[in-house]
Structures are given as C-alpha cells and as structure tokens.
Scaffold this motif. Structure first.
Motif, short mmCIF file in Angstrom:
data_model
loop_
_atom_site.label_atom_id
_atom_site.label_comp_id
_atom_site.label_asym_id
_atom_site.label_seq_id
_atom_site.Cartn_x
_atom_site.Cartn_y
_atom_site.Cartn_z
N VAL A 26 0.84 -1.19 0.00
CA VAL A 26 0.00 0.00 0.00
C VAL A 26 0.88 1.25 0.00
N ILE A 27 0.50 2.24 -0.79
CA ILE A 27 1.21 3.52 -0.88
C ILE A 27 0.29 4.59 -0.31
N ARG A 28 0.73 5.25 0.73
CA ARG A 28 -0.08 6.31 1.34
C ARG A 28 0.33 7.66 0.75
N THR A 29 -0.64 8.34 0.18
CA THR A 29 -0.37 9.59 -0.52
C THR A 29 -0.80 10.80 0.31
N PRO A 30 -0.16 11.96 0.06
CA PRO A 30 0.86 12.22 -0.95
C PRO A 30 2.16 11.49 -0.63
N ILE A 31 2.90 11.15 -1.70
CA ILE A 31 4.09 10.33 -1.55
C ILE A 31 5.21 10.83 -2.45
N PHE A 32 6.43 10.66 -1.97
CA PHE A 32 7.62 10.91 -2.79
C PHE A 32 8.26 9.57 -3.11
N MET A 33 8.67 9.41 -4.37
CA MET A 33 9.29 8.16 -4.82
C MET A 33 10.77 8.39 -5.08
N PRO A 34 11.67 7.82 -4.28
CA PRO A 34 13.10 7.93 -4.57
C PRO A 34 13.42 7.33 -5.94
N VAL A 35 14.35 7.97 -6.63
CA VAL A 35 14.69 7.55 -7.99
C VAL A 35 15.84 6.55 -7.96
N GLY A 36 15.55 5.33 -8.39
CA GLY A 36 16.58 4.31 -8.55
C GLY A 36 16.77 4.05 -10.03
N THR A 37 17.53 4.91 -10.68
CA THR A 37 17.66 4.89 -12.14
C THR A 37 17.91 3.49 -12.68
N ALA A 38 18.87 2.80 -12.12
CA ALA A 38 19.21 1.44 -12.55
C ALA A 38 18.70 0.42 -11.54
N ALA A 39 17.52 0.70 -10.96
CA ALA A 39 16.92 -0.16 -9.93
C ALA A 39 17.70 -0.12 -8.63
N ALA A 40 18.38 1.00 -8.37
CA ALA A 40 19.10 1.20 -7.12
C ALA A 40 19.29 2.70 -6.89
N MET A 41 19.17 3.14 -5.64
CA MET A 41 19.53 4.50 -5.27
C MET A 41 21.03 4.55 -5.07
N LYS A 42 21.69 5.47 -5.72
CA LYS A 42 23.15 5.50 -5.71
C LYS A 42 23.70 5.54 -4.28
N GLY A 43 24.48 4.50 -3.94
CA GLY A 43 25.19 4.48 -2.66
C GLY A 43 24.36 4.12 -1.45
N ILE A 44 23.10 3.70 -1.63
CA ILE A 44 22.23 3.43 -0.48
C ILE A 44 21.65 2.02 -0.59
N PHE A 45 21.74 1.25 0.48
CA PHE A 45 21.13 -0.07 0.50
C PHE A 45 19.61 0.05 0.44
N PHE A 271 5.14 12.15 -6.43
CA PHE A 271 6.28 12.93 -6.92
C PHE A 271 7.50 12.03 -7.02
N ASP A 272 8.43 12.41 -7.91
CA ASP A 272 9.77 11.81 -7.92
C ASP A 272 10.74 12.88 -8.34
N CYS A 273 11.99 12.73 -7.96
CA CYS A 273 13.03 13.67 -8.37
C CYS A 273 14.39 13.10 -7.97
N VAL A 274 15.41 13.38 -8.79
CA VAL A 274 16.77 12.96 -8.45
C VAL A 274 17.43 13.91 -7.46
N MET A 275 16.78 15.01 -7.15
CA MET A 275 17.41 16.05 -6.34
C MET A 275 17.93 15.58 -4.98
N PRO A 276 17.19 14.77 -4.22
CA PRO A 276 17.72 14.37 -2.91
C PRO A 276 19.06 13.67 -2.99
N THR A 277 19.24 12.76 -3.95
CA THR A 277 20.50 12.03 -4.05
C THR A 277 21.54 12.81 -4.83
N ARG A 278 21.14 13.42 -5.95
CA ARG A 278 22.12 14.17 -6.75
C ARG A 278 22.69 15.35 -5.95
N ASN A 279 21.81 16.11 -5.31
CA ASN A 279 22.29 17.24 -4.51
C ASN A 279 23.05 16.77 -3.29
#
Length: 377
Positions: A26-45, A271-279
């Motif tokens: 279940v997804i409770r909204t409003p929600i932010f979706m972390p971006v895992g470009t290659a099915a992974a968030m860079k550097g995070i388990f 929502f989704d955005c690369v900003m949290p990880t890229r920044n």
C-alpha cells in the motif's frame, strides 16, 4: 487493478490524502518516490531506503534498464523486484525524458524514436509498442506511457506538434497494453502522461484527451524543464481541474521541497526527483530550517548532529563537522550519508503533509514550511 482510495481533503486547498493498493503493498499519498535509475539509489542499500527513509515506492528507469542489464537478464531473473530484491511497489518511467535529454543523438519519427546509446553509441529504436513490452518485462507495478517531452521554452508550434505525436503514441501504448498481459503474475497499471508545454489550452486539451483511457492514474509531464516556477504551478492547476478526483495524479520529476508542497496544495499525489540524491552527492542537505551546503567552512567546527529532528540513523549519529570533513575529502561515505538524509527528509516532508491534510490544517502549516524551506543556512 491497483486501487486508489481517497481518505481526506484539506478544507482550504486542493490537497488530498489517499491510499494506492498494489500487489506489492500500500502507498499512502501524498508520496515521494526515490529515484533508482538502474533499480538502485546510488550508494544506499535498499534496506536503508525502506527502514531508515521509510520509502513506500521507488522509481526505476526504462531507458537505463533496457540498455543495462537488458531485458533478457531481467526476464530470467523474474522481473525487477526479484532482480533488485526491492519487495515494495515500484514505478517505471517510459524513457521519454531520457530521449528528450539525448537531443543531440536522437531522431523522432512517427514510428518512434531512433537514438544512440549514451554508453557505447549503438543504435536503438523505441516505439510505443516496444516500450510497453519493455515495461512488461521489467515488471513494475505502475508503468508510464511513451511520450515526447518538449523543452520548457518550446515555441507553440513545436509544442502543439509534439503533443499531437504524444497523443498518437498514447493510443498505440494503450492498444499494446490491452493486447499483452503481465509476465510475473501481478497487475500492472499504465498511466498516460499529460503534456502540452506551458500553453494552458494545450494542457487542457491533453488532460481532456487522456480521460478516454479510464486509466488507474494520470501523470503530468514536461514540467520543471526550464519554465518559470509560477508557470509550472499554473499548468498543474489547469490539468488537475480536469483530471478525475478518484485517481492518483503524478507530477513527474519535481522537485524542491517547496515545489512538492506547492504541488500537494494543487492536488498532486505522487512525486519523484533525483534532487535528494544528486544534490546530496554534491554536499547539499535539506532540512526543515532550510538548505545546508555542508562544504562551507562554517560547518567545520559544528559538532551538532546533522539533523536533530531527523528520522534516519545518520541524522543523529554523525555531526555536521564530520560530514563536512568527509565531503571536503571526497570520501564515498559523505555521499551516502547526505543522500540517505535527504531521501529520509523528503519522505518526512510528504508524511507530515499527509498528516496535516487529515488534520485539516495543511494550508497554515504549508505556508510556514515553504518560507523556511526556501532559506539558505
């Protein structure tokens, strides 16, 4: 199907709280979706994305997964959930934005988009049909239709031509979607994407057009690509006045914490955005009091926690001085700490917004929060 249930509305705005039920949770909204470009968030388990950041759904990218590892490997693995070990809901974008960003090495035609891989220069073709087939093979719970994403400053003639192409492609996407079945025994939604650049009449036309598909949800694309922020908000209002209230609305690729709260106020759910990880990889931290550039010398002797109000373990375990040191030394751990903090903050932000909507005081809280979030510390 993936079901959306509206649970509450803010009395002073268009903000909503709801739940999307998928086969993977279940997804409770409003929600932010972390971006895992290659099915992974860079550097995070994945473990930390779920347990520390408390993510409910993540995003993976069709274009990147198509190139690497490729569909044969993903199908042999049993789909992206098994391949990546992410057990929760997942969404795949269609690759349309990546095609937009490859303007120098792609050609748009009626059949689809010819492009060269950014990895090795090899030639490829994305058609609406092939993209649906690819997303079926990836196996995400929510799939995006293939579209063209015009730049924010596109002339009206170009924007109208682009929208007409996107709408023809959309018809082909839904035809293919109806002709095919999920490969891994769980249901997959297909969201159409509303385009139209910065022209209200084109946006309204696009929003009216997608209603014919009676989709499980609807996406708003082509924003935060160079247009002024106020214009982005105006386009959201135009589109959300037309999209049905009983389906989730997804604003693609947006944005700053303030952008997200403004989007929620206007009726956006996802929502989704690369900003949290890229920044984060570049030393920028988001907090309730404003944005921190941890590279600045002012943090060199600050031994207070990274974020005393934070929910991730890194927030209170490490000091600003230590993170400043790691960042200046270009240690990998710096990017990991900052990225996890930022993703956790974004999830806290939408979680608090949801709580305020259900409590009925979202508007007052949001206005105060935006004033603080926009500060540079």
């Amino acid at each position: 199907m993936n079901e959306f249930r509206l649970q509450g509305k803010d009395p002073a705005t268009k903000a909503r709280a709801g739940e999307i039920t998928t086969a993977h949770g279940v997804i409770r909204t409003p929600i932010f979706m972390p971006v895992g470009t290659a099915a992974a968030m860079k550097g995070i388990f994945h473990r930390d994305v779920k347990e520390e950041a408390r993510a409910q759904i993540i995003l993976a990218n069709t274009y990147h997964l198509y190139l690497r590892p490729g569909m044969e490997i993903l199908e042999r693995a049993g789909g992206v959930h098994r391949f990546s070990t992410w057990e929760g809901p997942m969404l795949t974008d269609s690759g349309g934005f990546q095609v937009f960003s490859l303007a120098a090495c792609r050609k748009l035609k009626e059949e689809g988009c010819h492009f060269r891989s950014h990895i090795d220069g090899s030639k490829h073709l994305f058609t609406p049909e092939s993209v649906i087939d690819t997303e079926r093979t990836i196996g995400a719970d929510i799939m995006m239709a293939f579209d063209e994403c015009p730049p924010g400053d596109a002339p009206r003639e170009y924007a109208a031509k682009s929208l007409a192409l996107t709408e023809r492609w959309l018809d082909r996407c839904f035809d293919r979607y109806r002709q095919t079945a999920p490969k891994y025994s769980h249901y997959q939604s297909l969201f159409p994407i509303v385009q139209g650049c910065t022209y209200p009449d084109l946006r309204a036309r696009a929003a009216e057009n997608v209603l014919q598909y009676d989709a499980d949800g609807y996406a708003i694309g082509g924003l935060a690509v160079g247009e002024p922020t106020e214009v982005m908000y105006e386009m959201i209002e135009v589109v959300n006045a037309i999209l049905p209230e009983d389906r989730p609305r997804y604003l693609m690729g947006v944005g700053t914490p303030a952008n997200i709260l403004e989007g929620i106020e206007r009726g956006v759910d996802m929502f989704d955005c690369v900003m949290p990880t890229r920044n984060g990889r570049n030393g920028q931290l988001f907090t309730w009091e404003g944005t921190i550039n941890i590279r600045n010398k002012k943090w060199e002797n600050d031994f207070s926690p990274i974020d005393p109000e934070g929910t991730a373990f890194v927030d209170t375990l490490y000091s600003k001085a230590y993170l400043h040191h790691l960042t200046v030394c270009q240690e990998m751990l710096a990017a990991q700490i900052a990225s996890l903090h930022n993703i956790a903050f974004y999830l806290r932000l939408v979680g608090e917004a949801r709580r305020r909507i259900l409590a009925g005081d979202f508007k007052v809280w949001k206005d105060r929060a935006v004033a603080k979030l926009s500060r540079r510390l």
